[in-house]
Design an enzyme around this catalytic site. Structure first.
Site, mmCIF file in Angstrom:
data_model
loop_
_atom_site.group_PDB
_atom_site.id
_atom_site.type_symbol
_atom_site.label_atom_id
_atom_site.label_comp_id
_atom_site.label_asym_id
_atom_site.label_seq_id
_atom_site.Cartn_x
_atom_site.Cartn_y
_atom_site.Cartn_z
ATOM 1 N N ARG A 114 -15.896 -11.225 3.165
ATOM 2 C CA ARG A 114 -14.959 -10.120 3.287
ATOM 3 C C ARG A 114 -15.342 -8.996 2.335
ATOM 4 N NH1 ARG A 114 -13.936 -12.646 7.016
ATOM 5 N NH2 ARG A 114 -11.963 -13.328 7.925
ATOM 6 N N TYR B 88 -2.444 -9.088 16.515
ATOM 7 C CA TYR B 88 -2.355 -8.073 15.456
ATOM 8 C C TYR B 88 -3.440 -7.008 15.641
ATOM 9 C CZ TYR B 88 -3.101 -5.883 10.924
ATOM 10 O OH TYR B 88 -3.307 -4.967 9.926
ATOM 11 N N VAL C 215 -5.813 -13.445 0.405
ATOM 12 C CA VAL C 215 -6.538 -14.467 -0.353
ATOM 13 C C VAL C 215 -6.620 -14.127 -1.849
ATOM 14 C CG1 VAL C 215 -8.860 -13.560 0.161
ATOM 15 C CG2 VAL C 215 -8.554 -15.976 -0.340
ATOM 16 N N ILE D 93 0.839 -1.206 0.000
ATOM 17 C CA ILE D 93 0.000 0.000 0.000
ATOM 18 C C ILE D 93 0.875 1.256 0.000
ATOM 19 C CG2 ILE D 93 -1.837 1.252 1.211
ATOM 20 C CD1 ILE D 93 -2.708 -1.447 2.428
ATOM 21 N N ASN E 218 -9.951 -5.519 3.717
ATOM 22 C CA ASN E 218 -9.176 -6.388 2.808
ATOM 23 C C ASN E 218 -8.727 -5.738 1.486
ATOM 24 O OD1 ASN E 218 -10.793 -8.070 4.705
ATOM 25 N ND2 ASN E 218 -9.545 -9.675 3.780
ATOM 26 N N SER F 287 -6.895 -0.757 11.095
ATOM 27 C CA SER F 287 -7.285 -2.022 10.474
ATOM 28 C C SER F 287 -8.738 -2.338 10.792
ATOM 29 C CB SER F 287 -6.387 -3.145 10.998
ATOM 30 O OG SER F 287 -6.957 -4.388 10.686
ATOM 31 N N GLU G 197 -10.213 -15.609 13.417
ATOM 32 C CA GLU G 197 -10.659 -14.771 12.298
ATOM 33 C C GLU G 197 -12.096 -14.319 12.510
ATOM 34 O OE1 GLU G 197 -8.380 -16.244 8.307
ATOM 35 O OE2 GLU G 197 -10.502 -16.642 8.526
ATOM 36 N N ALA H 272 3.795 1.904 8.135
ATOM 37 C CA ALA H 272 4.723 0.826 8.501
ATOM 38 C C ALA H 272 4.116 0.006 9.633
ATOM 39 C CB ALA H 272 6.056 1.414 8.953
ATOM 40 N N ALA H 273 4.076 -1.292 9.471
ATOM 41 C CA ALA H 273 3.512 -2.161 10.509
ATOM 42 C C ALA H 273 3.878 -3.595 10.195
ATOM 43 C CB ALA H 273 1.993 -2.034 10.554
HETATM 44 N N1 UDP Z 1 -8.415 -17.605 2.916
HETATM 45 C C1 UDP Z 1 -8.753 -18.675 2.116
HETATM 46 N N2 UDP Z 1 -7.767 -19.294 1.416
HETATM 47 C C2 UDP Z 1 -6.468 -18.893 1.447
HETATM 48 C C3 UDP Z 1 -6.152 -17.777 2.251
HETATM 49 C C4 UDP Z 1 -7.149 -17.154 2.969
HETATM 50 O O1 UDP Z 1 -9.915 -19.087 2.056
HETATM 51 O O2 UDP Z 1 -5.624 -19.511 0.788
HETATM 52 C C5 UDP Z 1 -9.490 -16.944 3.680
HETATM 53 C C6 UDP Z 1 -9.099 -16.573 5.115
HETATM 54 O O3 UDP Z 1 -9.231 -17.675 5.983
HETATM 55 C C7 UDP Z 1 -10.089 -15.460 5.412
HETATM 56 C C8 UDP Z 1 -10.267 -14.774 4.046
HETATM 57 O O4 UDP Z 1 -9.821 -15.727 3.066
HETATM 58 O O5 UDP Z 1 -11.321 -15.995 5.823
HETATM 59 C C9 UDP Z 1 -9.445 -13.521 3.919
HETATM 60 O O6 UDP Z 1 -8.137 -13.848 4.298
HETATM 61 P P1 UDP Z 1 -6.913 -12.869 4.140
HETATM 62 O O7 UDP Z 1 -5.737 -13.573 4.726
HETATM 63 O O8 UDP Z 1 -6.787 -12.383 2.737
HETATM 64 O O9 UDP Z 1 -7.311 -11.584 5.008
HETATM 65 P P2 UDP Z 1 -7.876 -11.430 6.509
HETATM 66 O O10 UDP Z 1 -9.347 -11.172 6.350
HETATM 67 O O11 UDP Z 1 -7.564 -12.685 7.255
HETATM 68 O O12 UDP Z 1 -7.145 -10.235 7.018
#
Ligand code: UDP
Length: 304
Positions: free
Chosen positions: A197, A129, A173, A12, A158, A117, A252, A75-76
């Site tokens: 999401r 986090y 994802v 970003i 996201n 976030s 999550e 930065a994070a």
């Molecule tokens: N996810 C998935 N397959 C993957 C990676 C992530 O289904 O290979 C899911 C993850 O469990 C979450 C959603 O996709 O429910 C979004 O994950 P991401 O890591 O992109 O962002 P988050 O919402 O966790 O910050």
């Protein structure tokens, strides 16, 4: 204007730096980034920007020539899953590191735009986090209330788009599905894939950050999302790939969805990009994706 971008070599941050120079015509942009994230990359460096490869926790070693009008603090240490094994490190960088940046802003009387976030909506105590990023928001609030600093908190939903991480523990994802699709692999969906999401394009995010820098804020929170969410099964359908279900991840949130009312009303920001067009342009070709991105950027500019 003199502008400092922390994390300006990440996904970003580097997109923001390009936007500041190319779309806003800024000529005094300074970046601090320690290249520790898997999404940060030296190749994003520009010849018209000054870079310090340094950790935000060592800010005092840098002898800046200018006084910054605006500090974008991006930065994070990102991502939920790796934070479970390293809570202290996340707290050190994301919470205490934020205090270091805010203290520099106090000395410079800079306006601050902080990357919060949307994990805060799942509850700050769901994982280290979310807690550290949420504490960073409170640091902003303290500096606003005690020192009268203008701070704005942008809560991202996201984020996807060019330069997103596609490999390793920090991959998102959308990035993972792009890689899997390109390699002809199955798309890994966690749990039953019904979790939802709100996916937001990085160009919409950086445009919003710049808009935040133009006003004065008192640790006000702005949501940057689209107000539409997709289940991960629906996302996999957009990519038109075969699915492999893998175990759900702990800690999550089930659903994220931005409420854009305040961001629209107080900032006049709305998203221009949509996930469906992004994925179909990705599936067509790189050039079709670039064309589509240029077109949407132009639309956003014209209606500004
Ligand atoms: N996810 C998935 N397959 C993957 C990676 C992530 O289904 O290979 C899911 C993850 O469990 C979450 C959603 O996709 O429910 C979004 O994950 P991401 O890591 O992109 O962002 P988050 O919402 O966790 O910050």
């Amino acid at each position: 204007m003199a502008i400092l971008v922390t994390g300006g070599l990440g996904f970003i941050g580097s997109t923001l730096v390009d936007w500041l120079v190319e779309e806003c015509g800024e000529t005094d942009v300074v970046v601090i980034d320690n290249l520790c994230s898997e999404s940060s990359n030296r190749q994003y460096m520009r010849s018209d920007v000054t870079y310090h490869i340094e950790d935000i926790r060592n800010l005092e070693v840098l002898d800046f020539e200018q006084t910054f009008d605006v500090v974008y603090h991006l930065a994070a240490l990102a991502r939920i899953q790796p934070s479970f094994d390293n809570p202290l490190k996340y707290f050190d960088i994301d919470a205490l590191g934020t205090a270091k940046v805010l203290d520099l802003a106090r000395k410079h009387r800079s306006k601050v735009v902080y990357a919060g976030s949307s994990s805060a909506y799942g509850g700050p105590f769901l994982n280290p986090y979310a807690f550290a990023k949420y504490t960073g928001e409170q640091v902003c609030q303290m500096y606003s209330e005690v020192y009268g600093l203008s701070t704005a908190v942008a809560r991202f939903f996201n984020v996807y788009g060019p330069r997103q991480p596609t490999h390793g523990g920090y991959a998102t994802v959308v990035g993972i599905f792009e890689r899997q699709k390109q390699n002809g692999e199955k798309l890994t969906v966690t749990g039953d894939g019904t979790q939802r999401r709100d996916f937001t394009h990085v160009d919409d995010i950086v445009r919003g950050l710049v808009m935040l820098s133009e006003g004065r804020h008192n640790a006000d929170i702005y949501q940057f999302g689209t107000g539409i969410n997709w289940s991960i099964n629906e996302l996999a359908d957009l990519f038109d790939g075969e699915i492999e279900y893998i175990p759900a991840r702990p800690g999550e949130a089930d659903i994220t969805l931005a409420d854009l009312d305040e961001t629209k009303e107080r900032l006049g920001w709305s998203p221009y990009f949509d996930l469906e067009s992004y994925v179909s342009s990705f599936l067509e070709s790189d050039t079709s994706h670039l064309r589509w991105r240029r077109f949407v950027r132009k639309e956003a500019r014209n209606s500004a």
